[in-house]
Design an enzyme around this catalytic site. Structure first.
Site, PDB file in Angstrom:
ATOM      1  N   CYS A 338       0.544  -1.344   0.060  1.00  0.00           N
ATOM      2  CA  CYS A 338      -0.197  -0.081   0.122  1.00  0.00           C
ATOM      3  C   CYS A 338       0.870   1.495  -0.096  1.00  0.00           C
ATOM      4  O   CYS A 338       0.462   1.903  -0.728  1.00  0.00           O
ATOM      5  CB  CYS A 338      -0.860  -0.039   1.160  1.00  0.00           C
ATOM      6  SG  CYS A 338      -0.461  -0.814   2.666  1.00  0.00           S
ATOM      7  N   ARG A 367       7.660 -10.473   5.404  1.00  0.00           N
ATOM      8  CA  ARG A 367       7.381 -10.411   6.761  1.00  0.00           C
ATOM      9  C   ARG A 367       8.018 -11.121   7.541  1.00  0.00           C
ATOM     10  O   ARG A 367       8.289 -12.186   7.238  1.00  0.00           O
ATOM     11  CB  ARG A 367       5.665 -10.445   6.896  1.00  0.00           C
ATOM     12  CG  ARG A 367       5.089  -9.475   6.103  1.00  0.00           C
ATOM     13  CD  ARG A 367       3.603  -9.708   6.326  1.00  0.00           C
ATOM     14  NE  ARG A 367       2.789  -8.795   5.358  1.00  0.00           N
ATOM     15  CZ  ARG A 367       1.514  -8.752   5.315  1.00  0.00           C
ATOM     16  NH1 ARG A 367       0.656  -9.428   6.003  1.00  0.00           N
ATOM     17  NH2 ARG A 367       0.969  -7.994   4.422  1.00  0.00           N
ATOM     18  N   GLN A 385       0.890 -11.420  -2.805  1.00  0.00           N
ATOM     19  CA  GLN A 385      -0.418 -10.932  -2.545  1.00  0.00           C
ATOM     20  C   GLN A 385      -1.296 -10.444  -3.988  1.00  0.00           C
ATOM     21  O   GLN A 385      -0.420 -10.058  -4.845  1.00  0.00           O
ATOM     22  CB  GLN A 385      -0.833 -10.000  -1.802  1.00  0.00           C
ATOM     23  CG  GLN A 385      -0.200  -9.918  -0.138  1.00  0.00           C
ATOM     24  CD  GLN A 385      -0.555  -8.718   0.579  1.00  0.00           C
ATOM     25  OE1 GLN A 385       0.014  -7.863   0.035  1.00  0.00           O
ATOM     26  NE2 GLN A 385      -0.968  -8.929   1.870  1.00  0.00           N
ATOM     27  N   ASP A 387      -2.936  -8.182  -4.567  1.00  0.00           N
ATOM     28  CA  ASP A 387      -3.271  -6.941  -3.978  1.00  0.00           C
ATOM     29  C   ASP A 387      -3.519  -5.916  -4.918  1.00  0.00           C
ATOM     30  O   ASP A 387      -3.293  -6.044  -6.018  1.00  0.00           O
ATOM     31  CB  ASP A 387      -1.920  -6.560  -3.470  1.00  0.00           C
ATOM     32  CG  ASP A 387      -2.093  -5.471  -1.903  1.00  0.00           C
ATOM     33  OD1 ASP A 387      -3.406  -5.481  -1.717  1.00  0.00           O
ATOM     34  OD2 ASP A 387      -1.398  -5.201  -1.218  1.00  0.00           O
ATOM     35  N   HIS A 389      -5.382  -1.475  -4.342  1.00  0.00           N
ATOM     36  CA  HIS A 389      -5.908  -0.384  -3.448  1.00  0.00           C
ATOM     37  C   HIS A 389      -6.870   0.348  -4.210  1.00  0.00           C
ATOM     38  O   HIS A 389      -6.207   0.786  -5.491  1.00  0.00           O
ATOM     39  CB  HIS A 389      -4.796   0.328  -3.033  1.00  0.00           C
ATOM     40  CG  HIS A 389      -3.703  -0.617  -2.349  1.00  0.00           C
ATOM     41  ND1 HIS A 389      -2.611  -1.224  -2.716  1.00  0.00           N
ATOM     42  CD2 HIS A 389      -3.895  -0.894  -0.954  1.00  0.00           C
ATOM     43  CE1 HIS A 389      -2.224  -1.949  -1.465  1.00  0.00           C
ATOM     44  NE2 HIS A 389      -2.948  -1.744  -0.663  1.00  0.00           N
ATOM     45  N   LYS A 473     -11.248  -4.900   8.926  1.00  0.00           N
ATOM     46  CA  LYS A 473     -11.176  -5.631   7.923  1.00  0.00           C
ATOM     47  C   LYS A 473     -12.345  -6.568   7.808  1.00  0.00           C
ATOM     48  O   LYS A 473     -12.982  -6.965   8.760  1.00  0.00           O
ATOM     49  CB  LYS A 473     -10.032  -6.552   7.894  1.00  0.00           C
ATOM     50  CG  LYS A 473      -8.508  -6.052   8.427  1.00  0.00           C
ATOM     51  CD  LYS A 473      -7.686  -7.011   8.056  1.00  0.00           C
ATOM     52  CE  LYS A 473      -7.357  -7.929   9.215  1.00  0.00           C
ATOM     53  NZ  LYS A 473      -6.454  -9.004   8.988  1.00  0.00           N
ATOM     54  N   HIS A 519      -8.348  -1.563   0.878  1.00  0.00           N
ATOM     55  CA  HIS A 519      -7.105  -2.373   0.427  1.00  0.00           C
ATOM     56  C   HIS A 519      -7.966  -3.959   0.301  1.00  0.00           C
ATOM     57  O   HIS A 519      -8.854  -4.215   1.133  1.00  0.00           O
ATOM     58  CB  HIS A 519      -6.181  -2.745   1.777  1.00  0.00           C
ATOM     59  CG  HIS A 519      -5.723  -1.605   2.432  1.00  0.00           C
ATOM     60  ND1 HIS A 519      -4.219  -1.356   2.492  1.00  0.00           N
ATOM     61  CD2 HIS A 519      -6.365  -0.494   2.807  1.00  0.00           C
ATOM     62  CE1 HIS A 519      -4.051  -0.237   2.847  1.00  0.00           C
ATOM     63  NE2 HIS A 519      -5.290   0.407   3.152  1.00  0.00           N
TER      64      HIS A 519
END
Length: 647
Positions: A338, A367, A385, A387, A389, A473, A519
């Site tokens: 992000c 991570r 991910q 992912d 946004h 979330k 997200h």
RNA sequence: GCCUUUGUAGCUCAGAGGUAGAGCACUUCCUUGGUAAGGAAGAGGUCACGGGUUCAAUUCCCGUCAAAGGCUCCA
């Protein structure tokens, strides 16, 4: 005095004087009475041998009720504790609840190390005690007496538990020589327990606090019949066969290397093909939904994460920054995409007409996970991910959120995940230090998620303390082969990062406004998603996804040429196929293809070569007869279209 | 990170204080076989890594790394 009891079917039974649930059971049938473990009285689960109120509703609980099972398992925990106390005098006890499958007890063995080799003795003692048909006796105890008892016994854990209780709500239960602080309820006597096994042993911090003492947790399970225990153990063995770590190895999907490092998966060609398939599936769905692809580097400057709040909230517990040798600049491996995407949004002035702007990237993030937490592909240190946004105007948040829910449901459908849980993950009720941003922003974001979830008609559960540090979330949870829950897809509403990155767009009023960020990752991570797919399908992937859709098996090497022709033809129609050219008999080739879970085996011998046909065999189902390669291509296309309908 | 357990051939696993074995997989040869294992021969291991004890360690002890089941954590 009379006791009036309303049973679940609505019928009312009247009894002279005081009666227990067990008495009611006996009045119905002896057989029922033999199976009653506890009773639900006016909605509260209680001992079957406690006196009923004069007027009540009553449900008799047996092994067929979840609450009946829980009663039995909780009682089993007490018996296990009794066995442990007999074998290890001076052992101190923490808590011993029933859980989804069985029960555990946290025990302080006083510095002794207790492991698997001790199980047999404890199990033997347990069986001896259970067969004594000891009754569970309930007794109300004053706080001072309760403290006195456990002070004499020297059990500081129970004393700590008593501290948190008030006079009048403390009860002891005793069976045989063992007395425990316990709210109950319990089964009438120990003879109901016919089979017991200690499943495993683990360390567990007292009260879940890693700064406090670690106790030894014994996990066990009991059944009213030995046969049921045997079946349960077989079921566990079967579940282990679906373990993605085992299947992934068998199907050559991925591997790990000590040199590369723990938690860093290496994708083999077949596994990488699977990933690619998932990625292109998602890209297609996202293009249709108006997303645009971006690409960003794997590292970012430390300042980026100071702005985002990652450095403040997780800097100390993550992979540490690396620096450039000459200039001494600091960079971090990205834990999330992000911040990079925020900078893309900020790269030029944005108009309200540009929104929603949906930036998507299959971004690989890193991570730091504690070494003991790593688990195959489900919990890793580097993962990709799916992912994106979504930067939108406040008035667009709900619609965008609902569209993302649809996308997640499409994914779950394409992979045939029927049982998932939608979880609304909110802030910790007490500890707010883990989060960034204003109360106002959080309230807005939490409200937005709950509104959208309600409007979508999803059944949801609320969990506190599970939010991301920047926002609440909506998480989609799926279970693995052994029943452990994993978070897959996630959707998050975020008012905070746009503020921290000072993101703005120009509205129709020609003034500057702050966008809202959503997200979202429908798969969550490819790694964990694939782990769960493997366990759900036991490696038998849906046709659209499987690395190899068909394998062509020539009867003898005379037909290899023909087989290759068919393979080329199928490949030109986007069917993933190969030829088994080994010098083996057809039976052997079929067996190996079956074990590799290739959906279709195409057999070519003299008959087929002459007729320009193929004999089709479906994995696990058998011979489908012969057809032409083009007919087979149609068959495959139809099946895939069905699996991907909605895309 | 913590507790318990484990680490022997590509895989699944046996084994013992005197430097290793099975099945499958792999290679070569024979076999050309019609819907779940054809036959023969061969090759393959610093017994996770590093120390220590011992005449001798892969085996016993210690440490490290990795894996398993939990706990804590989880952006």
């Amino acid at each position: 005095m009379k006791t009036n009891v309303t049973l679940p079917d609505g019928s009312v039974r009247s009894f002279e004087g005081a009666v227990t649930a067990m008495d009611v059971a006996k009045s119905i049938s002896e057989g029922l009475a033999r199976n009653v473990l506890s009773a639900k009285v006016n909605g509260e689960v209680r001992d079957a041998n406690r006196t009923l109120p004069e007027t009540c509703t009553l449900a008799l609980l047996t092994w067929n009720d979840l609450e009946g099972k829980a009663t039995m398992w909780h009682s089993s925990a007490h018996v296990m504790a009794e066995a442990v106390e007999a074998l290890y005098p001076g052992a101190k006890f923490g808590i011993g609840p029933a859980i989804e499958n069985g029960f555990y007890y946290d025990i302080d063995f006083g510095g002794r190390s207790v492991g698997e080799h001790d199980f047999a003795a404890i199990e033997a003692k347990f069986k001896e005690l259970a067969s004594k048909k000891e009754t569970f006796t309930r007794r109300e105890v004053g706080k001072t007496d309760a403290i006195k008892y456990f002070t004499e016994k020297g059990d500081e854990y129970k004393l700590e538990l008593i501290e948190g209780l008030n006079d009048g709500e403390i009860t002891f239960y005793q069976q045989g020589a063992f007395t425990d602080l316990c709210r109950g309820p319990h089964i009438p006597d120990t003879s109901f327990i016919k089979a017991f096994k200690i499943l495993n042993v683990a360390g567990a911090y007292w009260r879940g606090d890693e700064k406090r003492k670690q106790l030894t947790r014994l996990y066990g399970i009991t059944f009213p019949k030995q046969k049921e225990l045997d079946e349960y153990l077989v079921m566990l063995e079967e579940a282990k066969k679906r373990d993605h770590r085992k299947v992934g190895k068998e199907l050559d999907l991925f591997t790990f290397s000590e040199k590369v490092g723990a938690g860093l998966p290496l994708w083999l060609p077949k596994g990488a093909a699977l990933r690619e398939r998932l990625i292109s599936f998602m890209k297609t769905a996202q293009e249709k939904a108006g997303y645009v692809q971006v690409a960003t580097p794997h590292i970012g400057g430390k300042a980026l994460y100071e702005t985002s709040g990652h450095w403040e909230k997780y800097g100390k517990d993550s992979f540490q920054p690396m620096n450039t040798p000459q200039e001494g600049e600091l960079f971090m491996l990205k834990p999330m995409n992000c911040p990079h995407h925020c900078e893309i949004f900020a790269s030029r002035p944005r108009s309200y007409k540009d929104l929603p702007l949906r930036l998507a990237e299959f971004g690989t993030v890193y991570r730091y996970e504690q070494s003991g937490e790593l688990h195959g592909l489900a919990r890793v240190r580097g993962f990709t991910q799916d992912d994106a946004h979504l930067f939108c105007r406040p008035d667009q948040v709900k619609e965008e959120f609902l569209k993302v829910i649809d996308l997640v449901l499409l994914v779950l459908k394409a992979l045939s995940f029927e049982s998932f849980e939608a979880q609304i993950s909110l802030r910790d009720k007490v500890d707010r230090s883990k989060y960034i941003g204003s109360e106002e922003n959080w309230v807005k974001a939490e409200q937005a998620i709950m509104d959208a979830a309600a409007e979508s008609g999803l059944k949801t559960v609320v969990e506190y303390g599970e939010a991301a540090f920047y926002g609440p979330k909506l998480d989609f949870m799926v279970k693995d082969a052994l029943g452990r829950r994993w978070q897959l897809g996630t959707i998050q509403v975020d008012y905070n990062l746009p503020e921290r990155f000072e993101l703005e767009y120009v509205g129709s009023d020609n003034a500057r406004h702050r966008p809202v960020m959503i997200h979202r990752a429908p798969f969550g991570s490819l790694e964990r998603f694939i782990a769960v797919i493997i366990e759900h399908t036991a490696g038998k992937f849906p046709l659209w996804l499987t690395p190899e859709q068909a394998i062509i098996l020539p009867i003898s090497d005379k037909f290899i040429g023909k087989a290759q022709e068919v393979m080329e033809l199928l490949k030109s129609h986007d069917i993933r196929a190969s030829v088994d050219e080994r010098n083996e008999k057809i039976g052997r080739k079929i067996r190996d293809a079956e074990l590799d879970k290739v959906p279709f085996m195409l057999i070519i011998g003299e008959k087929e070569a002459e007729a320009n046909s193929i004999s089709v065999r479906e994995q696990a189902l058998g011979d489908m007869g012969s057809m032409t390669p083009l007919q087979f291509k149609e068959l495959v296309s139809e099946r895939i279209a069905k699996q991907l309908s909605g895309l």
